[in-house]
Write a protein that holds these residues in place. Structure first.
Motif, PDB file in Angstrom:
ATOM      1  N   SER A 219       0.855  -1.189   0.000  1.00 49.84           N
ATOM      2  CA  SER A 219       0.000   0.000   0.000  1.00 49.84           C
ATOM      3  C   SER A 219       0.884   1.230   0.000  1.00 49.84           C
ATOM      4  N   SER A 220       0.286   2.364  -0.358  1.00 57.70           N
ATOM      5  CA  SER A 220       1.072   3.579  -0.470  1.00 57.70           C
ATOM      6  C   SER A 220       0.206   4.791  -0.193  1.00 57.70           C
ATOM      7  N   LEU A 221       0.765   5.755   0.490  1.00 59.14           N
ATOM      8  CA  LEU A 221       0.096   7.009   0.746  1.00 59.14           C
ATOM      9  C   LEU A 221       0.196   7.870  -0.506  1.00 59.14           C
ATOM     10  N   LYS A 222      -0.867   8.586  -0.853  1.00 61.24           N
ATOM     11  CA  LYS A 222      -0.825   9.488  -1.995  1.00 61.24           C
ATOM     12  C   LYS A 222      -0.899  10.918  -1.471  1.00 61.24           C
ATOM     13  N   LEU A 223       0.114  11.716  -1.813  1.00 62.32           N
ATOM     14  CA  LEU A 223       0.207  13.091  -1.360  1.00 62.32           C
ATOM     15  C   LEU A 223      -0.184  14.060  -2.466  1.00 62.32           C
ATOM     16  N   THR A 224      -0.660  15.230  -2.080  1.00 63.77           N
ATOM     17  CA  THR A 224      -0.919  16.287  -3.042  1.00 63.77           C
ATOM     18  C   THR A 224       0.378  17.039  -3.305  1.00 63.77           C
ATOM     19  N   GLN A 225       0.399  17.833  -4.369  1.00 69.40           N
ATOM     20  CA  GLN A 225       1.592  18.630  -4.644  1.00 69.40           C
ATOM     21  C   GLN A 225       1.837  19.606  -3.500  1.00 69.40           C
ATOM     22  N   SER A 226       0.784  20.143  -2.940  1.00 67.50           N
ATOM     23  CA  SER A 226       0.921  21.082  -1.824  1.00 67.50           C
ATOM     24  C   SER A 226       1.574  20.411  -0.613  1.00 67.50           C
ATOM     25  N   GLN A 227       1.187  19.176  -0.315  1.00 67.66           N
ATOM     26  CA  GLN A 227       1.784  18.447   0.801  1.00 67.66           C
ATOM     27  C   GLN A 227       3.273  18.199   0.555  1.00 67.66           C
ATOM     28  N   ILE A 228       3.606  17.831  -0.677  1.00 69.14           N
ATOM     29  CA  ILE A 228       5.013  17.580  -1.016  1.00 69.14           C
ATOM     30  C   ILE A 228       5.808  18.880  -0.916  1.00 69.14           C
ATOM     31  N   LYS A 229       5.246  19.957  -1.450  1.00 68.45           N
ATOM     32  CA  LYS A 229       5.914  21.258  -1.388  1.00 68.45           C
ATOM     33  C   LYS A 229       6.147  21.671   0.061  1.00 68.45           C
ATOM     34  N   ASP A 230       5.145  21.485   0.911  1.00 69.61           N
ATOM     35  CA  ASP A 230       5.288  21.828   2.330  1.00 69.61           C
ATOM     36  C   ASP A 230       6.398  21.029   3.000  1.00 69.61           C
ATOM     37  N   LYS A 231       6.545  19.769   2.612  1.00 69.61           N
ATOM     38  CA  LYS A 231       7.605  18.928   3.189  1.00 69.61           C
ATOM     39  C   LYS A 231       8.976  19.478   2.794  1.00 69.61           C
ATOM     40  N   PHE A 232       9.139  19.855   1.533  1.00 67.74           N
ATOM     41  CA  PHE A 232      10.411  20.452   1.103  1.00 67.74           C
ATOM     42  C   PHE A 232      10.687  21.746   1.871  1.00 67.74           C
ATOM     43  N   LYS A 233       9.662  22.603   2.003  1.00 63.80           N
ATOM     44  CA  LYS A 233       9.848  23.874   2.712  1.00 63.80           C
ATOM     45  C   LYS A 233      10.208  23.631   4.180  1.00 63.80           C
ATOM     46  N   SER A 234       9.619  22.603   4.786  1.00 63.60           N
ATOM     47  CA  SER A 234       9.927  22.312   6.188  1.00 63.60           C
ATOM     48  C   SER A 234      11.354  21.809   6.369  1.00 63.60           C
TER      49      SER A 234
END
Length: 83
Positions: A32-47
């Motif tokens: 199984s795999s979690l599906k992230l939005t682009q906004s969630q991915i962007k927030d992870k990079f910013k963090s």
């Protein structure tokens, strides 16, 4: 020799085997795999210290590569990936 030395790096957006994260079976295959939005991915990079423009760029690349699926993997040997 390491162009990213001293620069922030992105960590995996999920912890394997946790609520909604990537899970593997006994043979190592993804079940199984979690599906992230682009906004969630962007927030992870910013963090992790990336600026807004760089976070946007890399999150867009991530979406094109995996559609946000954290367990996506190309296991095709014709692309130099090793099973």
């Amino acid at each position: 020799p390491y162009p990213n030395a001293g620069k922030p790096t992105a960590e995996s957006p999920s912890t394997p085997g946790t609520n909604g994260g990537t899970k593997t079976s006994g043979d190592g295959s993804v079940t199984s795999s979690l599906k992230l939005t682009q906004s969630q991915i962007k927030d992870k990079f910013k963090s992790r210290g990336f600026d807004d423009a760089t976070s946007h760029l890399w999150s867009a690349i991530a979406m094109q590569e995996s559609s946000g699926r954290t367990g996506a993997h190309n296991d095709g040997t014709n692309t130099a990936d090793q099973p």
